[in-house]
Scaffold this motif. Structure first.
Motif, mmCIF file in Angstrom:
data_model
loop_
_atom_site.group_PDB
_atom_site.id
_atom_site.type_symbol
_atom_site.label_atom_id
_atom_site.label_comp_id
_atom_site.label_asym_id
_atom_site.label_seq_id
_atom_site.Cartn_x
_atom_site.Cartn_y
_atom_site.Cartn_z
ATOM 1 N N LEU A 314 0.912 -1.211 0.012
ATOM 2 C CA LEU A 314 0.013 0.034 -0.077
ATOM 3 C C LEU A 314 0.763 1.310 -0.022
ATOM 4 O O LEU A 314 0.213 2.309 -0.138
ATOM 5 N N SER A 316 3.080 2.928 -2.003
ATOM 6 C CA SER A 316 3.171 3.856 -3.146
ATOM 7 C C SER A 316 1.981 4.553 -3.483
ATOM 8 O O SER A 316 1.417 5.771 -3.572
ATOM 9 N N ASP A 317 0.765 3.655 -3.319
ATOM 10 C CA ASP A 317 -0.753 4.091 -3.653
ATOM 11 C C ASP A 317 -0.917 5.157 -2.441
ATOM 12 O O ASP A 317 -1.658 6.137 -2.676
ATOM 13 N N THR A 318 -0.663 4.770 -1.274
ATOM 14 C CA THR A 318 -0.924 5.686 -0.175
ATOM 15 C C THR A 318 -0.321 7.321 -0.234
ATOM 16 O O THR A 318 -1.025 7.922 -0.179
ATOM 17 N N VAL A 321 -2.215 9.556 -3.141
ATOM 18 C CA VAL A 321 -3.528 9.642 -3.153
ATOM 19 C C VAL A 321 -3.924 11.365 -3.326
ATOM 20 O O VAL A 321 -4.700 11.622 -4.334
ATOM 21 N N ARG A 324 -3.508 12.326 -7.146
ATOM 22 C CA ARG A 324 -4.435 11.713 -7.723
ATOM 23 C C ARG A 324 -5.723 12.418 -7.626
ATOM 24 O O ARG A 324 -6.484 12.826 -8.543
ATOM 25 N N ALA A 435 -6.941 5.077 -10.583
ATOM 26 C CA ALA A 435 -6.076 4.045 -10.413
ATOM 27 C C ALA A 435 -6.731 2.524 -10.647
ATOM 28 O O ALA A 435 -7.963 2.681 -10.142
ATOM 29 N N GLY A 436 -5.957 1.402 -11.152
ATOM 30 C CA GLY A 436 -6.715 0.191 -10.895
ATOM 31 C C GLY A 436 -7.534 -0.034 -12.299
ATOM 32 O O GLY A 436 -8.249 -1.047 -12.049
#
Length: 452
Positions: A314, A316-318, A321, A324, A435-436
């Motif tokens: 988590l 890099s995604d954290t 945020v 983004r 994302a995703g």
């Protein structure tokens, strides 16, 4: 302090959509429009920690995003200061390598660092959670203030404050004072909320009803995946634990029961458990000092593995945020130009993208929607909802792999919206990549300013 700073640095850039709900209200306060989410709407209980928006208002004169940046810095600074105090107490409980391991647990905790700088009230509540570990009046007062901001913390505050007074063999008057300080702020806040909004509990209680199954998964994550509670895995060391720390442990256990009952939280990284993690770490430090080297090595491996797993999966995604969020807001503005009433579930970023009226499909800011059956992503909106709310733009979240011919929606309420009376008037105005592989789909009503 350096350990707390390291935890913040590892998560800097994190936030959640709800943070921008608070900052939009703060921006309206700063501009003189009062405590409201929509400029043309009523004053509603849209921010669970009542009073948080007022603290942000001085920083919100340039809008919701400016207030979010200030809130992130404020939360991080409070956690660093609280971390210094927590470190001092931990250093008094353990020595040598155990002390450095205690600091490493603080530095490596992604949940602590992320929620300190998320731009929500959690950074302040986390600092108060550290203060609550102090014996006597200061600790009880901090626990009470934390519970006033986060009502689910009331049982924890009472157990920790009264329990520490009992452990210290304080006289009856001091015990009563500890109990009063832990309870009174939350009771006063409930009275204020009742007078202002007609209900003593936050609007989120109705908007996001509890779910036992989700609560069970949430508590499992807190105990096994989050990290700090793994430090409590000891046997003989518990026998010589100081009585005050038994009270802190009991408060943590009580909070787990509450989390099970309220159904946890939909936000990542166990936000509702973060304020009690400092107490867990303090107990773990005392247990480590009383445990053998092999026992400590096993706990160190478990704690290190949990922290490494969170950072790997988590991390890099954290950190991405807020960047983004800014990209989504910038992409949405031209697609929503001219819209007057926009409907969506994720209303936080949408409120930062436009000053227009945002219709909340989740009910987090809308009492009438909050009372409808269903969860906050599955509200059963009435058939005439689009017409009644005069919605001229929709922002729906489409799943990865979905196509216009075969749409799959992330939120059940989004699928329902397209079956309501008047939905046939809306056409696809564009998409915003997420994302995703997910994306927001912007739909505009035919005949509106942007329409065909």
């Amino acid at each position: 302090a350096l350990a707390a700073l390291a935890s913040v640095a590892s998560a800097w850039g994190f936030s959640v959509d709800d943070a921008l709900i608070s900052t939009r209200v703060a921006a309206h306060l700063a501009s003189g429009h009062g405590y409201r989410f929509n400029l043309d709407g009523p004053s509603t209980d849209s921010v669970t920690p009542l009073g948080w928006a007022y603290l942000l208002a001085p920083f919100a004169r340039e809008g919701a995003l400016a207030a979010l940046s200030a809130a992130a810095l404020l939360g991080a600074a409070l956690w660093v200061l609280a971390g210094a105090l927590l470190g001092q107490w931990g250093a008094e409980l353990c020595t040598g390598a155990r002390r450095w391991a205690f600091f490493a647990c603080i530095a490596g905790s992604l949940p602590l660092g992320a929620w300190a700088c998320a731009g929500m009230e959690t950074g302040l509540v986390l600092a108060l959670g550290v203060g609550a570990l102090a014996p006597g009046v200061p600790g009880a007062a901090c626990a009470g203030l934390a519970a006033a901001l986060r009502p689910e913390l009331v049982p924890w505050a009472v157990t920790a404050s009264f329990g520490q007074a009992l452990a210290a063999r304080a006289p009856a008057q001091a015990r009563a004072l500890a109990l009063g300080l832990a309870l009174l702020p939350a009771l006063l806040m409930a009275l204020v909320r009742w007078r202002a909004f007609g209900a003593p509990v936050p609007l989120a209680v109705a908007a996001k009803p509890s779910d036992f199954e989700h609560g069970l998964r949430y508590v499992f994550g807190v105990l096994v995946l989050a990290g700090p509670p793994l430090g409590l895995l000891a046997f003989r060391a518990w026998r010589s634990l100081p009585p005050r720390l038994w009270a802190v442990t009991a408060a943590f256990a009580v909070h787990l029961v509450i989390l099970l009952g309220v159904g946890g939280d939909w936000m990542p990284l166990w936000r509702l458990a973060v304020p009690v993690f400092p107490g867990v770490l303090l107990v773990a430090a005392a247990l480590a000092e009383r445990s053998s080297g092999w026992s400590n090595l096993l706990r160190a491996v478990l704690l290190g593995a949990a922290a490494a797993q969170l950072h790997h999966v988590l991390g890099s995604d954290t950190r991405a945020v807020r960047a983004r969020q800014s990209q989504v807001i910038a992409a949405a503005r031209p697609l929503l130009a001219g819209a007057r009433r926009i409907g969506a579930v994720d209303v936080g970023w949408l409120g930062a993208a436009t000053d227009q009226h945002v219709v909340d499909f989740a009910g987090v800011t809308a009492p009438a929607v909050a009372q409808l059956p269903g969860g906050h992503t599955s509200k059963r909106l009435p058939r005439d909802f689009l017409q009644r709310e005069r919605i001229d733009a929709l922002v729906l979240r489409r799943s990865a792999g979905a196509t216009p011919a075969a749409p799959r929606w992330v939120y059940r309420v989004d699928a329902r919206v397209l079956t309501l009376r008047g939905a046939e008037r809306f056409h696809d105005a564009g998409t915003i990549a997420l994302a995703g592989g997910e994306e927001y789909v912007v739909l505009r009503a035919l005949g509106e300013e942007s329409g065909s």
